[in-house]
Design a protein around this motif. Structure first.
Motif, PDB file in Angstrom:
ATOM      1  N   ASP A 150      41.325  20.790  11.956  1.00 36.25           N
ATOM      2  CA  ASP A 150      40.073  19.844  12.316  1.00 36.25           C
ATOM      3  C   ASP A 150      40.757  18.564  12.405  1.00 36.25           C
ATOM      4  OD1 ASP A 150      38.320  21.783  11.864  1.00 36.25           O
ATOM      5  OD2 ASP A 150      38.647  21.479   9.754  1.00 36.25           O
ATOM      6  N   ASP A 151      41.784  17.580  12.310  1.00 38.73           N
ATOM      7  CA  ASP A 151      42.006  16.423  12.612  1.00 38.73           C
ATOM      8  C   ASP A 151      42.065  16.088  14.392  1.00 38.73           C
ATOM      9  OD1 ASP A 151      44.196  17.621  12.518  1.00 38.73           O
ATOM     10  OD2 ASP A 151      45.255  16.432  10.767  1.00 38.73           O
ATOM     11  N   GLY A 152      42.559  17.089  15.098  1.00 40.81           N
ATOM     12  CA  GLY A 152      41.971  17.033  16.445  1.00 40.81           C
ATOM     13  C   GLY A 152      43.917  17.465  17.423  1.00 40.81           C
ATOM     14  N   CYS A 153      44.565  17.479  15.612  1.00 38.75           N
ATOM     15  CA  CYS A 153      46.372  18.053  15.745  1.00 38.75           C
ATOM     16  C   CYS A 153      46.614  19.159  15.511  1.00 38.75           C
ATOM     17  CB  CYS A 153      46.699  17.318  14.399  1.00 38.75           C
ATOM     18  SG  CYS A 153      46.908  15.421  14.314  1.00 38.75           S
ATOM     19  N   TYR A 154      47.380  19.503  16.797  1.00 34.64           N
ATOM     20  CA  TYR A 154      48.135  21.181  16.889  1.00 34.64           C
ATOM     21  C   TYR A 154      49.227  21.232  15.404  1.00 34.64           C
ATOM     22  CZ  TYR A 154      45.882  21.601  21.085  1.00 34.64           C
ATOM     23  OH  TYR A 154      44.604  21.355  21.922  1.00 34.64           O
ATOM     24  N   TRP A 155      48.757  22.235  14.818  1.00 33.76           N
ATOM     25  CA  TRP A 155      49.236  22.487  13.640  1.00 33.76           C
ATOM     26  C   TRP A 155      49.850  23.564  13.239  1.00 33.76           C
ATOM     27  CZ3 TRP A 155      44.961  22.802   9.544  1.00 33.76           C
ATOM     28  CH2 TRP A 155      44.348  21.581   9.484  1.00 33.76           C
ATOM     29  N   SER A 156      51.560  23.486  12.938  1.00 31.68           N
ATOM     30  CA  SER A 156      52.723  24.873  13.434  1.00 31.68           C
ATOM     31  C   SER A 156      51.917  25.945  12.571  1.00 31.68           C
ATOM     32  CB  SER A 156      54.296  24.219  12.981  1.00 31.68           C
ATOM     33  OG  SER A 156      54.046  23.631  11.380  1.00 31.68           O
ATOM     34  N   PRO A 157      52.510  27.237  12.465  1.00 32.75           N
ATOM     35  CA  PRO A 157      52.204  27.995  11.857  1.00 32.75           C
ATOM     36  C   PRO A 157      51.680  28.004  10.563  1.00 32.75           C
ATOM     37  CG  PRO A 157      53.596  28.679  14.018  1.00 32.75           C
ATOM     38  CD  PRO A 157      53.686  27.259  13.901  1.00 32.75           C
ATOM     39  N   THR A 158      53.479  27.402   9.911  1.00 33.67           N
ATOM     40  CA  THR A 158      53.076  27.561   8.459  1.00 33.67           C
ATOM     41  C   THR A 158      52.017  26.611   7.915  1.00 33.67           C
ATOM     42  OG1 THR A 158      55.757  28.402   8.122  1.00 33.67           O
ATOM     43  CG2 THR A 158      54.438  27.222   6.508  1.00 33.67           C
ATOM     44  N   PHE A 159      51.771  25.697   8.710  1.00 34.65           N
ATOM     45  CA  PHE A 159      50.816  24.596   8.247  1.00 34.65           C
ATOM     46  C   PHE A 159      49.455  24.999   8.419  1.00 34.65           C
ATOM     47  CE2 PHE A 159      48.765  20.378   8.372  1.00 34.65           C
ATOM     48  CZ  PHE A 159      48.958  20.015   7.382  1.00 34.65           C
ATOM     49  N   ALA A 160      49.599  25.755   9.509  1.00 35.70           N
ATOM     50  CA  ALA A 160      48.185  25.987   9.396  1.00 35.70           C
ATOM     51  C   ALA A 160      47.736  27.196   8.922  1.00 35.70           C
ATOM     52  CB  ALA A 160      47.780  26.597  11.519  1.00 35.70           C
ATOM     53  N   ALA A 161      48.515  28.188   7.886  1.00 41.75           N
ATOM     54  CA  ALA A 161      48.354  29.068   6.879  1.00 41.75           C
ATOM     55  C   ALA A 161      48.063  28.545   5.544  1.00 41.75           C
ATOM     56  CB  ALA A 161      49.604  30.280   7.027  1.00 41.75           C
ATOM     57  N   GLU A 162      48.640  27.361   5.436  1.00 40.80           N
ATOM     58  CA  GLU A 162      48.339  26.616   3.842  1.00 40.80           C
ATOM     59  C   GLU A 162      46.867  25.980   4.456  1.00 40.80           C
ATOM     60  OE1 GLU A 162      51.523  24.011   3.416  1.00 40.80           O
ATOM     61  OE2 GLU A 162      53.073  26.343   3.402  1.00 40.80           O
ATOM     62  N   GLN A 163      46.248  25.760   5.473  1.00 39.34           N
ATOM     63  CA  GLN A 163      45.778  25.185   5.773  1.00 39.34           C
ATOM     64  C   GLN A 163      43.964  25.184   6.614  1.00 39.34           C
ATOM     65  OE1 GLN A 163      45.191  21.521   4.604  1.00 39.34           O
ATOM     66  NE2 GLN A 163      47.758  22.368   4.061  1.00 39.34           N
ATOM     67  N   PRO A 164      43.157  25.062   5.801  1.00 35.08           N
ATOM     68  CA  PRO A 164      41.888  25.532   7.737  1.00 35.08           C
ATOM     69  C   PRO A 164      41.530  25.214   8.312  1.00 35.08           C
ATOM     70  CG  PRO A 164      40.968  24.107   6.235  1.00 35.08           C
ATOM     71  CD  PRO A 164      41.809  24.378   5.243  1.00 35.08           C
ATOM     72  N   VAL A 165      41.132  26.389   9.742  1.00 33.83           N
ATOM     73  CA  VAL A 165      41.221  25.807  10.811  1.00 33.83           C
ATOM     74  C   VAL A 165      40.568  25.250  11.305  1.00 33.83           C
ATOM     75  CG1 VAL A 165      43.003  26.473  12.750  1.00 33.83           C
ATOM     76  CG2 VAL A 165      44.600  26.451  10.967  1.00 33.83           C
ATOM     77  N   SER A 166      40.086  24.916  12.285  1.00 31.00           N
ATOM     78  CA  SER A 166      38.378  24.762  13.378  1.00 31.00           C
ATOM     79  C   SER A 166      38.762  25.674  14.456  1.00 31.00           C
ATOM     80  CB  SER A 166      38.279  23.148  13.300  1.00 31.00           C
ATOM     81  OG  SER A 166      37.627  23.490  14.311  1.00 31.00           O
ATOM     82  N   ASN A 167      37.580  26.232  14.961  1.00 37.20           N
ATOM     83  CA  ASN A 167      37.807  26.943  16.272  1.00 37.20           C
ATOM     84  C   ASN A 167      37.192  25.975  17.044  1.00 37.20           C
ATOM     85  OD1 ASN A 167      38.755  29.587  14.824  1.00 37.20           O
ATOM     86  ND2 ASN A 167      36.338  29.721  14.009  1.00 37.20           N
ATOM     87  N   GLN A 168      37.873  25.359  17.188  1.00 35.43           N
ATOM     88  CA  GLN A 168      36.596  23.972  17.607  1.00 35.43           C
ATOM     89  C   GLN A 168      38.314  24.295  19.626  1.00 35.43           C
ATOM     90  OE1 GLN A 168      38.106  19.568  16.893  1.00 35.43           O
ATOM     91  NE2 GLN A 168      36.671  20.141  15.080  1.00 35.43           N
ATOM     92  N   PRO A 169      37.061  24.355  20.629  1.00 35.94           N
ATOM     93  CA  PRO A 169      37.581  24.587  21.899  1.00 35.94           C
ATOM     94  C   PRO A 169      39.001  23.988  22.667  1.00 35.94           C
ATOM     95  CG  PRO A 169      35.378  23.041  22.409  1.00 35.94           C
ATOM     96  CD  PRO A 169      35.608  23.927  20.800  1.00 35.94           C
ATOM     97  N   HIS A 170      39.855  24.559  23.088  1.00 39.87           N
ATOM     98  CA  HIS A 170      40.755  23.546  23.218  1.00 39.87           C
ATOM     99  C   HIS A 170      40.215  22.385  23.868  1.00 39.87           C
ATOM    100  CE1 HIS A 170      44.950  22.676  24.668  1.00 39.87           C
ATOM    101  NE2 HIS A 170      44.265  22.845  26.287  1.00 39.87           N
ATOM    102  N   ARG A 171      41.919  21.027  23.595  1.00 41.35           N
ATOM    103  CA  ARG A 171      40.919  20.226  23.872  1.00 41.35           C
ATOM    104  C   ARG A 171      42.336  19.210  24.369  1.00 41.35           C
ATOM    105  NH1 ARG A 171      38.847  16.570  20.052  1.00 41.35           N
ATOM    106  NH2 ARG A 171      40.081  15.693  19.697  1.00 41.35           N
ATOM    107  N   ARG A 172      42.713  18.408  25.903  1.00 43.74           N
ATOM    108  CA  ARG A 172      43.492  18.281  26.104  1.00 43.74           C
ATOM    109  C   ARG A 172      43.238  16.617  25.372  1.00 43.74           C
ATOM    110  NH1 ARG A 172      46.543  19.117  30.658  1.00 43.74           N
ATOM    111  NH2 ARG A 172      47.934  18.634  30.987  1.00 43.74           N
ATOM    112  N   HIS A 173      45.201  16.122  25.213  1.00 44.53           N
ATOM    113  CA  HIS A 173      44.890  14.753  24.626  1.00 44.53           C
ATOM    114  C   HIS A 173      45.317  14.120  25.725  1.00 44.53           C
ATOM    115  CE1 HIS A 173      44.151  15.630  20.328  1.00 44.53           C
ATOM    116  NE2 HIS A 173      44.658  16.965  20.865  1.00 44.53           N
TER     117      HIS A 173
END
Length: 171
Positions: free
Chosen positions: A148-171
């Motif tokens: 949700d913060d716009g950052c990409y989360w590594s697998p372990t971190f993502a499993a511990e946090q809610p992840v948005s289903n926002q579309p891919h956005r290039r930075h």
């Protein structure tokens, strides 16, 4: 000019990240800095370089061994050490955003310069280097979940946090 991706990497995922970085090209090396001499110093691993750094949020440089002769080193005489010039050298700056001592996770980034100005002329990075760097940024975007913060989360971190289903956005 440069390109980057911001992420959050869990300490448990740092080794997998290093494996992906090292497998992205032939003979990828981790560079230690600062150094007491202008000689390039190769570190054993990203984690060892992060753990040996005194700053809370360390930064590591990675490069292809074939590019080591192209690195530009600058003297920071007032501090008594030498640094690799990240703007003029074919290196990727990796700020993992993780404190291995406390295991705190902050925002990290992977960045590399695509060009710079020298004597009012634009100097572009070598196409092979840019392609390699773009591949690493793509790996993060495709392999990790976007938070949700716009950052990409590594697998372990993502499993511990809610992840948005926002579309891919290039930075």
């Amino acid at each position: 000019m440069g390109r980057q991706v911001e992420f959050r990497v869990h300490p448990d995922d740092l080794e997998a990240m290093e494996t992906a970085i090292r497998s992205s090209a032939d003979d990828v090396v981790v560079l230690a800095q600062p150094t007491p001499t202008p000689q390039i110093v190769v570190a054993a691993t990203i984690a060892s370089q992060v753990a040996n750094t005194l700053t809370t949020w360390p930064e590591v440089l990675v490069a292809r061994a074939a590019d080591l002769d192209s690195l530009v080193v600058k003297n920071v005489a007032a501090q008594g050490y030498f640094l690799i010039d990240k703007l003029r050298s074919p290196v990727i700056e990796l700020g993992p955003g993780v404190d291995l001592h406390s295991r705190k996770v902050g925002k990290g980034r992977m960045w590399f310069a695509t060009s710079y100005f020298s004597d009012d002329a634009k100097v572009d990075a070598a196409l092979g280097f840019t392609a390699w760097g773009d591949g690493l940024l793509r790996w993060v975007r495709r392999s990790w979940a976007r938070g949700d913060d716009g950052c990409y989360w590594s697998p372990t971190f993502a499993a511990e946090q809610p992840v948005s289903n926002q579309p891919h956005r290039r930075h």
